[in-house]
Every structure is written in structure tokens, then in C-alpha cells.
Motif scaffolding. Sequence first.
Motif, PDB file in Angstrom:
ATOM      1  N   ILE A 152       0.860  -1.184   0.000  1.00 41.78           N
ATOM      2  CA  ILE A 152       0.000   0.000   0.000  1.00 41.78           C
ATOM      3  C   ILE A 152       0.896   1.234   0.000  1.00 41.78           C
ATOM      4  O   ILE A 152       1.722   1.434   0.892  1.00 41.78           O
ATOM      5  CB  ILE A 152      -0.915   0.018   1.242  1.00 41.78           C
ATOM      6  CG1 ILE A 152      -1.792  -1.224   1.271  1.00 41.78           C
ATOM      7  CG2 ILE A 152      -1.774   1.277   1.252  1.00 41.78           C
ATOM      8  CD1 ILE A 152      -2.633  -1.336   2.523  1.00 41.78           C
ATOM      9  N   GLY A 153       0.745   2.043  -1.040  1.00 45.68           N
ATOM     10  CA  GLY A 153       1.534   3.252  -1.181  1.00 45.68           C
ATOM     11  C   GLY A 153       0.946   4.124  -2.271  1.00 45.68           C
ATOM     12  O   GLY A 153      -0.157   3.868  -2.780  1.00 45.68           O
ATOM     13  N   ASP A 154       1.669   5.167  -2.666  1.00 48.78           N
ATOM     14  CA  ASP A 154       1.198   6.056  -3.731  1.00 48.78           C
ATOM     15  C   ASP A 154       1.700   5.525  -5.071  1.00 48.78           C
ATOM     16  O   ASP A 154       2.847   5.781  -5.464  1.00 48.78           O
ATOM     17  CB  ASP A 154       1.684   7.487  -3.489  1.00 48.78           C
ATOM     18  CG  ASP A 154       0.921   8.490  -4.346  1.00 48.78           C
ATOM     19  OD1 ASP A 154       0.761   8.235  -5.554  1.00 48.78           O
ATOM     20  OD2 ASP A 154       0.483   9.523  -3.804  1.00 48.78           O
ATOM     21  N   PHE A 155       0.861   4.791  -5.760  1.00 42.34           N
ATOM     22  CA  PHE A 155       1.227   4.184  -7.043  1.00 42.34           C
ATOM     23  C   PHE A 155       1.541   5.259  -8.078  1.00 42.34           C
ATOM     24  O   PHE A 155       2.503   5.138  -8.852  1.00 42.34           O
ATOM     25  CB  PHE A 155       0.083   3.290  -7.522  1.00 42.34           C
ATOM     26  CG  PHE A 155       0.275   2.743  -8.902  1.00 42.34           C
ATOM     27  CD1 PHE A 155       1.063   1.612  -9.117  1.00 42.34           C
ATOM     28  CD2 PHE A 155      -0.319   3.350  -9.999  1.00 42.34           C
ATOM     29  CE1 PHE A 155       1.245   1.106 -10.397  1.00 42.34           C
ATOM     30  CE2 PHE A 155      -0.144   2.848 -11.275  1.00 42.34           C
ATOM     31  CZ  PHE A 155       0.639   1.724 -11.477  1.00 42.34           C
ATOM     32  N   ALA A 196       8.792  -6.468   6.433  1.00 45.87           N
ATOM     33  CA  ALA A 196       8.125  -5.396   7.177  1.00 45.87           C
ATOM     34  C   ALA A 196       8.526  -5.429   8.649  1.00 45.87           C
ATOM     35  O   ALA A 196       8.719  -6.487   9.236  1.00 45.87           O
ATOM     36  CB  ALA A 196       6.611  -5.531   7.046  1.00 45.87           C
ATOM     37  N   VAL A 197       8.663  -4.235   9.210  1.00 44.19           N
ATOM     38  CA  VAL A 197       8.919  -4.067  10.640  1.00 44.19           C
ATOM     39  C   VAL A 197       7.859  -3.104  11.171  1.00 44.19           C
ATOM     40  O   VAL A 197       7.763  -1.962  10.713  1.00 44.19           O
ATOM     41  CB  VAL A 197      10.331  -3.499  10.906  1.00 44.19           C
ATOM     42  CG1 VAL A 197      10.529  -3.275  12.393  1.00 44.19           C
ATOM     43  CG2 VAL A 197      11.387  -4.436  10.351  1.00 44.19           C
ATOM     44  N   ASN A 198       7.059  -3.562  12.122  1.00 41.39           N
ATOM     45  CA  ASN A 198       5.941  -2.762  12.653  1.00 41.39           C
ATOM     46  C   ASN A 198       5.012  -2.298  11.539  1.00 41.39           C
ATOM     47  O   ASN A 198       4.614  -1.130  11.462  1.00 41.39           O
ATOM     48  CB  ASN A 198       6.476  -1.557  13.432  1.00 41.39           C
ATOM     49  CG  ASN A 198       7.260  -1.959  14.664  1.00 41.39           C
ATOM     50  OD1 ASN A 198       6.989  -2.989  15.273  1.00 41.39           O
ATOM     51  ND2 ASN A 198       8.259  -1.162  15.020  1.00 41.39           N
ATOM     52  N   ASP A 199       4.694  -3.216  10.629  1.00 42.09           N
ATOM     53  CA  ASP A 199       3.750  -2.996   9.527  1.00 42.09           C
ATOM     54  C   ASP A 199       4.280  -2.018   8.465  1.00 42.09           C
ATOM     55  O   ASP A 199       3.540  -1.582   7.588  1.00 42.09           O
ATOM     56  CB  ASP A 199       2.407  -2.489  10.066  1.00 42.09           C
ATOM     57  CG  ASP A 199       1.283  -2.647   9.037  1.00 42.09           C
ATOM     58  OD1 ASP A 199       1.311  -3.641   8.286  1.00 42.09           O
ATOM     59  OD2 ASP A 199       0.403  -1.778   8.972  1.00 42.09           O
ATOM     60  N   VAL A 200       5.566  -1.653   8.533  1.00 45.81           N
ATOM     61  CA  VAL A 200       6.156  -0.762   7.532  1.00 45.81           C
ATOM     62  C   VAL A 200       7.321  -1.478   6.863  1.00 45.81           C
ATOM     63  O   VAL A 200       8.223  -1.971   7.537  1.00 45.81           O
ATOM     64  CB  VAL A 200       6.644   0.559   8.169  1.00 45.81           C
ATOM     65  CG1 VAL A 200       7.327   1.422   7.120  1.00 45.81           C
ATOM     66  CG2 VAL A 200       5.480   1.316   8.789  1.00 45.81           C
ATOM     67  N   ALA A 201       7.267  -1.542   5.543  1.00 46.58           N
ATOM     68  CA  ALA A 201       8.345  -2.159   4.765  1.00 46.58           C
ATOM     69  C   ALA A 201       8.964  -1.101   3.850  1.00 46.58           C
ATOM     70  O   ALA A 201       8.390  -0.034   3.639  1.00 46.58           O
ATOM     71  CB  ALA A 201       7.818  -3.332   3.949  1.00 46.58           C
ATOM     72  N   LEU A 207      11.545   3.689  -0.673  1.00 50.57           N
ATOM     73  CA  LEU A 207      10.266   4.291  -0.295  1.00 50.57           C
ATOM     74  C   LEU A 207       9.577   3.428   0.760  1.00 50.57           C
ATOM     75  O   LEU A 207       9.566   2.175   0.636  1.00 50.57           O
ATOM     76  CB  LEU A 207       9.334   4.419  -1.517  1.00 50.57           C
ATOM     77  CG  LEU A 207       9.875   5.241  -2.694  1.00 50.57           C
ATOM     78  CD1 LEU A 207       8.901   5.173  -3.856  1.00 50.57           C
ATOM     79  CD2 LEU A 207      10.098   6.690  -2.271  1.00 50.57           C
ATOM     80  N   PRO A 208       9.000   4.034   1.794  1.00 50.98           N
ATOM     81  CA  PRO A 208       8.272   3.247   2.799  1.00 50.98           C
ATOM     82  C   PRO A 208       6.877   2.898   2.281  1.00 50.98           C
ATOM     83  O   PRO A 208       6.177   3.728   1.708  1.00 50.98           O
ATOM     84  CB  PRO A 208       8.195   4.205   3.992  1.00 50.98           C
ATOM     85  CG  PRO A 208       8.230   5.577   3.385  1.00 50.98           C
ATOM     86  CD  PRO A 208       9.075   5.461   2.149  1.00 50.98           C
ATOM     87  N   VAL A 209       6.462   1.675   2.511  1.00 51.09           N
ATOM     88  CA  VAL A 209       5.123   1.198   2.139  1.00 51.09           C
ATOM     89  C   VAL A 209       4.578   0.342   3.286  1.00 51.09           C
ATOM     90  O   VAL A 209       5.304  -0.097   4.162  1.00 51.09           O
ATOM     91  CB  VAL A 209       5.149   0.380   0.821  1.00 51.09           C
ATOM     92  CG1 VAL A 209       5.537   1.248  -0.355  1.00 51.09           C
ATOM     93  CG2 VAL A 209       6.116  -0.809   0.952  1.00 51.09           C
ATOM     94  N   ARG A 210       3.278   0.104   3.237  1.00 56.22           N
ATOM     95  CA  ARG A 210       2.641  -0.802   4.201  1.00 56.22           C
ATOM     96  C   ARG A 210       2.237  -2.076   3.473  1.00 56.22           C
ATOM     97  O   ARG A 210       1.765  -2.024   2.329  1.00 56.22           O
ATOM     98  CB  ARG A 210       1.425  -0.134   4.838  1.00 56.22           C
ATOM     99  CG  ARG A 210       1.787   1.014   5.761  1.00 56.22           C
ATOM    100  CD  ARG A 210       0.598   1.547   6.526  1.00 56.22           C
ATOM    101  NE  ARG A 210      -0.388   2.156   5.655  1.00 56.22           N
ATOM    102  CZ  ARG A 210      -1.604   1.686   5.418  1.00 56.22           C
ATOM    103  NH1 ARG A 210      -1.996   0.535   6.003  1.00 56.22           N
ATOM    104  NH2 ARG A 210      -2.433   2.299   4.633  1.00 56.22           N
ATOM    105  N   CYS A 211       2.426  -3.180   4.147  1.00 58.22           N
ATOM    106  CA  CYS A 211       2.091  -4.456   3.554  1.00 58.22           C
ATOM    107  C   CYS A 211       0.593  -4.722   3.670  1.00 58.22           C
ATOM    108  O   CYS A 211      -0.010  -4.453   4.710  1.00 58.22           O
ATOM    109  CB  CYS A 211       2.876  -5.581   4.240  1.00 58.22           C
ATOM    110  SG  CYS A 211       4.645  -5.477   3.965  1.00 58.22           S
ATOM    111  N   GLU A 212       0.012  -5.227   2.602  1.00 61.62           N
ATOM    112  CA  GLU A 212      -1.413  -5.522   2.619  1.00 61.62           C
ATOM    113  C   GLU A 212      -1.662  -6.775   3.457  1.00 61.62           C
ATOM    114  O   GLU A 212      -1.004  -7.793   3.308  1.00 61.62           O
ATOM    115  CB  GLU A 212      -1.936  -5.747   1.195  1.00 61.62           C
ATOM    116  CG  GLU A 212      -3.435  -5.933   1.125  1.00 61.62           C
ATOM    117  CD  GLU A 212      -3.910  -6.261  -0.269  1.00 61.62           C
ATOM    118  OE1 GLU A 212      -5.108  -6.112  -0.549  1.00 61.62           O
ATOM    119  OE2 GLU A 212      -3.079  -6.691  -1.077  1.00 61.62           O
ATOM    120  N   VAL A 213      -2.627  -6.681   4.359  1.00 60.63           N
ATOM    121  CA  VAL A 213      -2.967  -7.812   5.215  1.00 60.63           C
ATOM    122  C   VAL A 213      -3.854  -8.781   4.465  1.00 60.63           C
ATOM    123  O   VAL A 213      -4.832  -8.382   3.845  1.00 60.63           O
ATOM    124  CB  VAL A 213      -3.679  -7.319   6.497  1.00 60.63           C
ATOM    125  CG1 VAL A 213      -4.023  -8.506   7.389  1.00 60.63           C
ATOM    126  CG2 VAL A 213      -2.808  -6.335   7.237  1.00 60.63           C
TER     127      VAL A 213
END
Length: 374
Positions: free
Chosen positions: A262-265, A297-302, A368-374
Amino acid sequence: MSENFMLSTAVQDVFVILMLALTLVVMARNLRAISYVGVSRQLGLIAAGMAIWGGFHLVHLLFLLMGPLWLGDAQLLQVSGVMQTWVRWACESLATILFLLGVVQLTWRFGRLMQALEESRSAYENEHNARTSLESELKTAATTQRTSSLQESEFLLGLSHELRTPLNGIIGLGSLLGNTKLDPAQRKLLGTLEESAQTMLARVAAVIDLSRLRTEKVEIRQQVFSPAELVKSVEALFLPTASKKGITLSSQATEAASAQVIGDFRLTKQLLSTLASIAIKYSSAGTVGIIVDLEPAVNDVAWVEFTCRATELRFPADTINQVRAEMGSLRGDGGIGLAICLQLASVMDGTLDLDSTAEAGTVVTVRLPVRCEV
């Protein structure tokens, strides 16, 4: 000598001895502070006077206690008279002289300390006022610079919009003119005209992007995408242009990069497209490769890492230094494009690192920091 007189005199001696002893003990316990302040000599004189004074009263007390055991009444009275007259006078005179000398010097030293304290306070106030004035000047200068930069960016943004409309008109008219009957020389001139107009339109678009980024008119839009698929789409977009110039364009994605994040595509694709465009435009041969990897990912941030390598592209050292130091007030040699990439990475809380050598070519690494999709 009456017993009542002896008792009252003894009580007086004991009181004086205790008070003087207590004072001397307090001085002894604060020797370090006394030495630090620089009043050791003055208090030493006062202590000497007090010691002489206390010594007399101690001797007198011992005489009152032990004298009747050794002396008769006549001798006791005679010795007591001597001690209460000239011995007492001599001891008290000497003690008073030393005490007064110490007090006078201590008062003078205290005055010097107060003067130094006042000078220090005045110097502190002057320094504080100077720092306050400097801070105010720096804030004013920073505000003025930000306002000037914002006005410049808004001016460039408006000017670029105004230039883009006639450029599109020129390109359109050139396309219509190309559909008419032209001899080879005219068609060649028309091709040069269209290519120049396209180049200028690309420059205008780059200025618009840079101005928009500098004025912070950028909205972060979070959506789900795959970094591997994004790189493939950028490769497909620029593959015809690279083939036309004889440049080998390739992309590679690790297994981890195939995951959904999840990020700014939109901004990420713009960044990679700008990098690919610069690499192809300023390379005359060789290969251009884009590699993407996704860290755990570390703490939901990759962190997704894009590495763009152009083997035959070299940037001047001053361009690289400007990119690293100024975040892109650059002109020519791909400077505006690199400035846009750096600004885009900054907007997305990421980083961009540029390295250009004669042996390895140019390598641009974007994280770039992104969040992993659950």
C-alpha cells in the motif's frame, strides 16, 4: 574571689568557647568553597583572631577550674587580676586587629565579586539580546526566502501552463502539416520541428512538476499495487524508445517484490518513469536496468527499493553535488529530472541516492516506505 563571680565568668567562657569553636568548624567544613571563591586569606585572618580570643577564654576557664586546687586565695586573686587586665587586653587587641583586617579585606573582596557578577550579568544580557536579534533576523530571512521561493514556483507554474497550450498547438499543426504533400527536405524539417516541440513540451511538463512539488501542491494517495508489476509497466512504456536508440532496457524483480503493498502508485510510477526517461535520453548505448526489491516489514512498515542502473551514462560531479546538497535547483544534463525524482522521494518520506562513476556508469537507488497488505 566570690563563687558567684567565678561561676558567671566560667559560664561566659564556656559560651564564648563553644560559639567560636562552632564557627571554626563551619569554616573548616567549607574550605573548598572558601578556596573557590578566593577568600581564604581574609577568612584566615578572621579565624586567627577568633582562635586567639577563644584561646584566652579557654585558658581563663582552665584557670578558674584548676587554680583553686594549686593556689591560695591571695595568689589566685593576684593571677586573676593579671589575666583580667593586661593579658586579656593584649589578647583581645590582637584578636580584634586580626578580625578587623579580615573583615575589611573580605568586604573589599565581596565588592570585587559583586562587580564581576554585575559585569557577567551585563555580558549575558548583551549576548542574549544579540542572539535574540540574530534569531529574529534568521527567522525573517527564512520567511522571506520561503515566500520568494513560493512566488517563484507559482510564477513558473503559471508560465509553464501558458507555454504548454501554444506548444500543443504547434505539435498539432505539425501533425496536420505532415498529412499534406511535402518533399523530403520539407518533411525532414517538419520532423525536426515536431521533435523540438516535443522536447520543449517535456521540459515544460518537468518545470510544472517541479514547481508543483516545491509549492507542496501534491496529494498522497494510498492504494494497493505490486512493485514488480509497476516496474514491468515502466519497462513496457519505454521499451520502444530504448530500442529505437539501440539501448537494452530490462527489469528484474525479486520474489518478495511480487507482494501487494500500500503506497502512492501514481507518484512512484512518475518517479520511476522520470528515472527511466533520463537514463534512456542521456545514454547513447549500453544497457538500462531497473531492479526492485522489498524488505521484510517491521511494525507494519516495509521499504521497497528501486535501483536504476545505466552503464553508459555519466553525470558531471557538480550535478551530483547539487542533487545531494540543494534538492534540485538544477539546469540541464538531466538536472531538472533528477530534482523532480528527489522531490518525489522526499514527498513520500523516502530517500534517493545517486552515484556516477566511469567504471560502473550511473546508479540511482530509491527507497520508499510502504505498508504491507494484510
